[in-house]
Design a protein around this motif. Structure first.
Motif, PDB file in Angstrom:
ATOM      1  N   PHE A  56       7.970  99.540  -5.413  1.00  8.27           N
ATOM      2  CA  PHE A  56       9.038  99.345  -4.532  1.00  8.27           C
ATOM      3  C   PHE A  56       8.754  98.352  -3.457  1.00  8.27           C
ATOM      4  O   PHE A  56       9.419  97.909  -2.645  1.00  8.27           O
ATOM      5  CB  PHE A  56       9.581 100.747  -3.777  1.00  8.27           C
ATOM      6  CG  PHE A  56      10.209 101.761  -4.750  1.00  8.27           C
ATOM      7  CD1 PHE A  56      11.401 101.497  -5.222  1.00  8.27           C
ATOM      8  CD2 PHE A  56       9.581 102.782  -5.389  1.00  8.27           C
ATOM      9  CE1 PHE A  56      12.155 102.365  -6.158  1.00  8.27           C
ATOM     10  CE2 PHE A  56      10.161 103.568  -6.280  1.00  8.27           C
ATOM     11  CZ  PHE A  56      11.341 103.158  -6.534  1.00  8.27           C
ATOM     12  N   GLY A  57       7.350  98.220  -3.202  1.00  8.77           N
ATOM     13  CA  GLY A  57       7.099  97.441  -1.978  1.00  8.77           C
ATOM     14  C   GLY A  57       6.940  98.149  -0.686  1.00  8.77           C
ATOM     15  O   GLY A  57       7.605  99.105  -0.377  1.00  8.77           O
ATOM     16  N   GLY A  58       6.095  97.853   0.002  1.00  3.45           N
ATOM     17  CA  GLY A  58       5.692  98.429   1.281  1.00  3.45           C
ATOM     18  C   GLY A  58       6.599  98.536   2.192  1.00  3.45           C
ATOM     19  O   GLY A  58       6.937  99.844   3.114  1.00  3.45           O
ATOM     20  N   LYS A  59       7.571  97.613   2.374  1.00  5.25           N
ATOM     21  CA  LYS A  59       8.682  97.797   3.308  1.00  5.25           C
ATOM     22  C   LYS A  59       9.769  98.558   2.889  1.00  5.25           C
ATOM     23  O   LYS A  59      10.399  99.300   3.771  1.00  5.25           O
ATOM     24  CB  LYS A  59       9.348  96.040   3.438  1.00  5.25           C
ATOM     25  CG  LYS A  59       8.144  95.331   4.071  1.00  5.25           C
ATOM     26  CD  LYS A  59       8.900  93.983   4.176  1.00  5.25           C
ATOM     27  CE  LYS A  59       7.924  93.078   4.806  1.00  5.25           C
ATOM     28  NZ  LYS A  59       8.455  91.398   4.947  1.00  5.25           N
ATOM     29  N   ARG A  60       9.809  98.929   1.763  1.00  6.00           N
ATOM     30  CA  ARG A  60      11.134  99.787   1.301  1.00  6.00           C
ATOM     31  C   ARG A  60      10.658 101.259   1.316  1.00  6.00           C
ATOM     32  O   ARG A  60      11.681 102.189   1.042  1.00  6.00           O
ATOM     33  CB  ARG A  60      11.631  99.357  -0.048  1.00  6.00           C
ATOM     34  CG  ARG A  60      12.104  97.803  -0.278  1.00  6.00           C
ATOM     35  CD  ARG A  60      13.474  97.764  -0.750  1.00  6.00           C
ATOM     36  NE  ARG A  60      14.185  98.976  -1.079  1.00  6.00           N
ATOM     37  CZ  ARG A  60      15.088  99.121  -1.763  1.00  6.00           C
ATOM     38  NH1 ARG A  60      15.696  97.798  -2.296  1.00  6.00           N
ATOM     39  NH2 ARG A  60      15.775 100.154  -2.125  1.00  6.00           N
ATOM     40  N   LEU A  61       9.368 101.616   1.223  1.00  3.24           N
ATOM     41  CA  LEU A  61       8.823 102.979   1.174  1.00  3.24           C
ATOM     42  C   LEU A  61       9.590 103.745   2.251  1.00  3.24           C
ATOM     43  O   LEU A  61       9.840 105.054   1.845  1.00  3.24           O
ATOM     44  CB  LEU A  61       7.428 103.152   0.960  1.00  3.24           C
ATOM     45  CG  LEU A  61       6.835 102.855  -0.435  1.00  3.24           C
ATOM     46  CD1 LEU A  61       5.386 102.798  -0.447  1.00  3.24           C
ATOM     47  CD2 LEU A  61       7.327 103.687  -1.365  1.00  3.24           C
ATOM     48  N   PRO A  62       9.560 103.478   3.456  1.00  9.38           N
ATOM     49  CA  PRO A  62      10.129 104.179   4.585  1.00  9.38           C
ATOM     50  C   PRO A  62      11.533 104.795   4.451  1.00  9.38           C
ATOM     51  O   PRO A  62      11.921 105.799   4.502  1.00  9.38           O
ATOM     52  CB  PRO A  62       9.618 103.515   5.815  1.00  9.38           C
ATOM     53  CG  PRO A  62       8.729 102.752   5.653  1.00  9.38           C
ATOM     54  CD  PRO A  62       8.773 102.249   4.151  1.00  9.38           C
ATOM     55  N   ILE A  79       1.212 107.377  -5.624  1.00 10.67           N
ATOM     56  CA  ILE A  79       1.678 106.721  -4.459  1.00 10.67           C
ATOM     57  C   ILE A  79       1.404 105.346  -4.432  1.00 10.67           C
ATOM     58  O   ILE A  79       2.409 104.372  -4.026  1.00 10.67           O
ATOM     59  CB  ILE A  79       0.908 107.520  -3.281  1.00 10.67           C
ATOM     60  CG1 ILE A  79       1.122 109.078  -2.809  1.00 10.67           C
ATOM     61  CG2 ILE A  79       1.132 106.436  -1.863  1.00 10.67           C
ATOM     62  CD1 ILE A  79       2.730 108.868  -2.557  1.00 10.67           C
ATOM     63  N   LEU A  80       0.322 104.971  -5.143  1.00 12.11           N
ATOM     64  CA  LEU A  80      -0.113 103.665  -5.260  1.00 12.11           C
ATOM     65  C   LEU A  80       1.119 102.854  -5.943  1.00 12.11           C
ATOM     66  O   LEU A  80       1.415 101.720  -5.864  1.00 12.11           O
ATOM     67  CB  LEU A  80      -1.475 103.254  -5.888  1.00 12.11           C
ATOM     68  CG  LEU A  80      -2.084 102.087  -5.907  1.00 12.11           C
ATOM     69  CD1 LEU A  80      -2.100 101.308  -4.651  1.00 12.11           C
ATOM     70  CD2 LEU A  80      -3.463 102.070  -6.698  1.00 12.11           C
ATOM     71  N   MET A  81       1.250 103.485  -7.285  1.00 18.05           N
ATOM     72  CA  MET A  81       2.413 102.746  -8.014  1.00 18.05           C
ATOM     73  C   MET A  81       3.745 102.629  -7.392  1.00 18.05           C
ATOM     74  O   MET A  81       4.282 101.778  -7.744  1.00 18.05           O
ATOM     75  CB  MET A  81       2.305 103.681  -9.217  1.00 18.05           C
ATOM     76  CG  MET A  81       1.206 103.567 -10.300  1.00 18.05           C
ATOM     77  SD  MET A  81       1.473 104.613 -11.906  1.00 18.05           S
ATOM     78  CE  MET A  81       2.685 103.678 -12.616  1.00 18.05           C
TER      79      MET A  81
END
Length: 89
Positions: A18-24, A11-13
């Motif tokens: 991908f960056g926090g904004k692209r994960l959702p 999850i951290l990798m």
């Protein structure tokens, strides 16, 4: 404990890569893809089960074709795939 740690590292990798904004958006796309895959496999399974329940009837095309003999001469009838002996053309 080892599996939880490995899951957290993944999850951290993913967050770093991908960056926090692209994960959702990525999670939504994966969820949508899994729903489509599940519905397609269900449809294929239902279609397979429906076809498996139907009795199989041999079609006339499945039987070997034969060359008909002249009326009254049944001794010369032979399968169409048999090679004729004697003179060749």
């Amino acid at each position: 404990m080892g599996r939880i740690l490995a899951f957290l590292v993944i999850i951290l990798m993913a967050a770093v890569f991908f960056g926090g904004k692209r994960l959702p958006d990525l999670a939504r796309a994966v969820g949508r893809s899994l729903r489509i895959l599940k519905s397609e496999t269900t449809a294929l399974r239902e279609e397979f089960e429906k076809e498996a329940k139907q009795p199989v009837e041999p079609s006339p095309a499945d039987s070997a074709p034969t060359i008909k003999a002249a009326p009254g001469d049944a001794s010369t009838a032979r399968p169409a795939t048999e090679q004729r002996t004697g003179r060749t053309r």
